[in-house]
Design a protein around this motif. Structure first.
Motif, short mmCIF file in Angstrom:
data_model
loop_
_atom_site.label_atom_id
_atom_site.label_comp_id
_atom_site.label_asym_id
_atom_site.label_seq_id
_atom_site.Cartn_x
_atom_site.Cartn_y
_atom_site.Cartn_z
N LYS A 203 39.03 57.41 39.95
CA LYS A 203 39.37 57.18 38.40
C LYS A 203 39.08 55.24 38.41
O LYS A 203 39.17 55.00 37.48
N TYR A 204 38.29 54.65 38.95
CA TYR A 204 37.96 53.32 38.87
C TYR A 204 37.19 53.17 39.82
O TYR A 204 37.51 51.60 40.35
N PRO A 205 36.29 53.40 39.97
CA PRO A 205 35.17 53.29 40.78
C PRO A 205 34.35 51.94 41.05
O PRO A 205 34.55 51.29 41.33
N GLU A 206 34.85 51.67 39.36
CA GLU A 206 33.92 50.20 39.23
C GLU A 206 34.68 49.20 40.09
O GLU A 206 34.39 47.90 39.92
N LEU A 207 35.84 49.41 40.08
CA LEU A 207 37.03 48.30 40.54
C LEU A 207 36.14 47.91 42.28
O LEU A 207 36.02 48.12 42.98
N GLU A 208 35.72 46.07 42.19
CA GLU A 208 35.44 45.48 43.36
C GLU A 208 36.21 45.41 44.09
O GLU A 208 34.84 45.83 45.28
N SER A 209 37.02 45.86 43.72
CA SER A 209 37.77 45.52 45.31
C SER A 209 39.68 45.57 45.31
O SER A 209 39.70 45.37 43.66
N PHE A 210 40.54 46.18 46.22
CA PHE A 210 41.43 46.79 46.67
C PHE A 210 42.19 46.92 47.62
O PHE A 210 41.85 46.74 48.79
N ASN A 211 43.37 45.38 47.61
CA ASN A 211 43.71 45.72 49.18
C ASN A 211 45.45 45.64 48.68
O ASN A 211 45.82 45.58 47.79
N TYR A 212 46.14 45.86 49.91
CA TYR A 212 47.72 45.62 49.69
C TYR A 212 47.80 44.72 51.56
O TYR A 212 46.73 45.24 52.21
N THR A 213 48.60 43.64 51.20
CA THR A 213 48.72 42.65 52.15
C THR A 213 50.21 42.62 52.07
O THR A 213 51.64 42.38 50.99
N THR A 214 51.09 41.74 52.73
CA THR A 214 52.34 40.83 53.08
C THR A 214 52.04 38.92 53.12
O THR A 214 52.84 38.47 53.42
N ASN A 215 50.69 38.98 53.51
CA ASN A 215 50.47 37.37 53.70
C ASN A 215 50.35 37.21 52.05
O ASN A 215 49.44 37.56 51.87
N ARG A 216 50.92 35.61 51.84
CA ARG A 216 51.26 35.37 50.50
C ARG A 216 49.71 34.90 49.87
O ARG A 216 49.68 34.46 49.03
N LYS A 217 48.88 33.98 51.26
CA LYS A 217 47.89 33.54 50.55
C LYS A 217 46.93 34.40 50.53
O LYS A 217 46.02 34.26 49.53
N LYS A 218 47.17 35.07 51.14
CA LYS A 218 45.86 36.59 50.75
C LYS A 218 45.98 36.57 49.47
O LYS A 218 45.07 37.23 48.79
N ALA A 219 47.64 37.47 49.41
CA ALA A 219 47.50 38.14 48.12
C ALA A 219 47.16 37.25 47.13
O ALA A 219 47.08 37.71 45.77
N PHE A 220 47.51 35.60 46.39
CA PHE A 220 48.09 35.00 45.60
C PHE A 220 46.49 34.04 45.62
O PHE A 220 46.10 33.44 44.20
N SER A 221 45.94 33.77 46.39
CA SER A 221 44.42 33.15 46.11
C SER A 221 43.45 33.80 45.01
O SER A 221 42.99 34.26 45.39
N ASP A 222 43.21 32.73 44.14
CA ASP A 222 42.45 33.14 43.17
C ASP A 222 42.94 33.73 42.14
O ASP A 222 41.91 34.36 41.25
N VAL A 223 44.07 34.24 41.88
CA VAL A 223 44.43 35.37 41.33
C VAL A 223 44.38 34.50 39.48
O VAL A 223 44.89 33.13 39.00
N ASP A 224 44.32 35.49 38.84
CA ASP A 224 44.08 34.93 37.41
C ASP A 224 45.50 35.70 36.76
O ASP A 224 45.77 35.05 36.06
N PHE A 225 46.08 36.55 37.11
CA PHE A 225 47.77 37.24 37.14
C PHE A 225 48.20 37.89 38.02
O PHE A 225 47.76 38.15 38.96
#
Length: 443
Positions: A59-81
């Motif tokens: 339903k969202y094939p145009e989305l460039e990436s989807f990830n899930y993590t427990t690592n805060r640096k990986k989660a929050f780096s460069d997010v807008d929201f």
């Protein structure tokens, strides 16, 4: 239109699939480059995330990436929201929040009264850590917090981050109520313009208009008095407890006809009735564990097994759409009006400036621009001031590690009132929350 990078904090929540469906529904208004889930519970998040992968692939094939993590640096780096929806202690602690007050003859509810106090004291530390983590890796990101109890959390964040003007606290309950107003009127929620004031879970709609300026308040009041009031949001429409809650609006409106009430006011206006209708062995937490949580996890297993959405009952809910439209208004300077939680600073002229009030605001790229409410009537002001004192004392107690201030807070709260009962409830809550609350000192 710039595509946004989004992190959902609390990716293992049972509300996350609804949020994902809302992101898909709203992708023209709030286009995304990436979605990341972050949770401290890897196992719980993984099931939700693997199901999400199936949904997004279709339903969202145009989305460039989807990830899930427990690592805060990986989660929050460069997010807008960052959308934040954490529940410290999980549903297991929610059940204790509800059971303990009920055993003492007081309201057992997750965000109101003693249960809300317990949940709030657990949430403060983790919310402060989340904000600090986001700011370390994404200093300019918008943090949209809808962690409950929003009033207590918002007061703590106001004190901890007084100069951070990109934290916005939000509750979707006014929107869930407005969905039912829209159904009565034969309109969409987005066609309605609300006038509203109060604290979170403690407020009133003074008027409802359409976008042409026509006043619809009396039409809504008359319809409720004639035909009752029912939930319409997909997440709660068939829930027996929510159906009873919405029906209580008719009673509140008959007793206090000036304004349309937030449904949560029932706990403060009719606490004895609320206690009588609850079953200490089958609280709302237990119903959620056996109901929504099981349903969502079964749904995830079906999605993962089939690697398809064909047999999944997936729905968009107002909870997600409201958050996303708030984010879009901030991201693209839309100036749309939403009910949000902000520092008072004269908005309600006869209420103290440092109250965190819930009011309509125009949301721009520079943040919320709240509309003035002016002076409010004595009855509502008196109720608000008592509840506000409760909320501030709870946050005082967390910072000062002060048992006595929590006792004062519970004694003030309209769901408790009685000082000996407040002490008995508090002592039981302390025993169950040793892992989460600061150690409290008695004067």
């Amino acid at each position: 239109m710039k595509k946004q990078n989004l992190v959902v904090v609390g990716g293992g929540s049972t509300y996350t699939l609804g949020m994902v469906m809302s992101l898909i529904e709203e992708k023209e208004n709030f286009p995304l480059k990436s979605i990341t889930f972050y949770d401290t519970n890897a196992e719980r998040q993984e099931k939700i995330a693997k199901a999400t992968e199936v949904i997004l692939k279709e339903k969202y094939p145009e989305l460039e990436s989807f990830n899930y993590t427990t690592n805060r640096k990986k989660a929050f780096s460069d997010v807008d929201f960052a959308f934040v929806q954490i529940r410290t202690g999980g549903l297991q602690m929610r059940e204790k929040d509800e059971q303990i007050p009920l055993r003492h003859g007081a309201v057992g509810q997750e965000t109101c009264g003693p249960g809300g106090m317990a949940y709030g004291l657990r949430s403060i530390k983790d919310m402060i850590e989340v904000v600090n983590d986001v700011r370390e890796y994404a200093p300019d990101a918008w943090i949209l917090n809808y962690t409950n109890p929003a009033a207590i959390v918002a007061e703590a964040l106001r004190r901890e981050f007084p100069k951070d003007d990109k934290i916005l606290n939000i509750c979707d309950m006014p929107a869930a109520i407005m969905v039912s107003y829209a159904k009565i009127l034969g309109k969409e929620i987005w066609d309605l313009v609300p006038e509203y004031f109060g604290l979170n879970h403690f407020g009133w709609f003074t008027d409802i208009y359409d976008k042409e300026g026509n006043k619809l308040t009396d039409d809504i009041k008359n319809a409720i008095k004639d035909n009752g009031f029912l939930p319409e949001d997909s997440e709660i429409i068939n829930d027996p407890s929510w159906i009873k809650t919405f029906k209580q609006v008719e009673t509140m409106l008959n007793d206090f006809p000036d304004y349309l009430p937030n449904t949560y006011l029932q706990y403060y206006l009719y606490p004895s009735q609320m206690v009588e209708k609850e079953d200490v062995e089958n609280t709302r937490a237990r119903q959620v564990i056996n109901g929504r949580e099981k349903r969502v996890h079964d749904q995830c297993e079906t999605l993962i097994r089939d690697n398809s959405t064909e047999h999944a009952d997936l729905e968009v809910d107002i909870h997600g759409c409201y958050m996303i439209r708030v984010a879009a208004s901030l991201a693209y300077n839309n100036g749309d009006t939403f009910i949000v939680i902000v520092e008072n600073n004269g908005i309600i002229s006869n209420l103290q400036d440092d109250a965190m009030v819930e009011v309509p605001a125009s949301l721009t790229a520079r943040g919320p621009k709240p509309f003035a409410v002016g002076s409010i009537p004595t009855f509502q002001k008196g109720l608000i001031e008592g509840q506000l004192a409760f909320e501030k004392l709870v946050v005082d107690a967390w910072y000062e590690k002060d048992y006595n201030k929590l006792l004062q807070a519970l004694t003030l709260n309209r769901t408790v009132v009685d000082a000996p009962r407040a002490r008995a409830i508090l002592d039981d809550l302390i025993k169950e929350n040793k892992e989460f609350w600061p150690e409290l000192a008695k004067k």
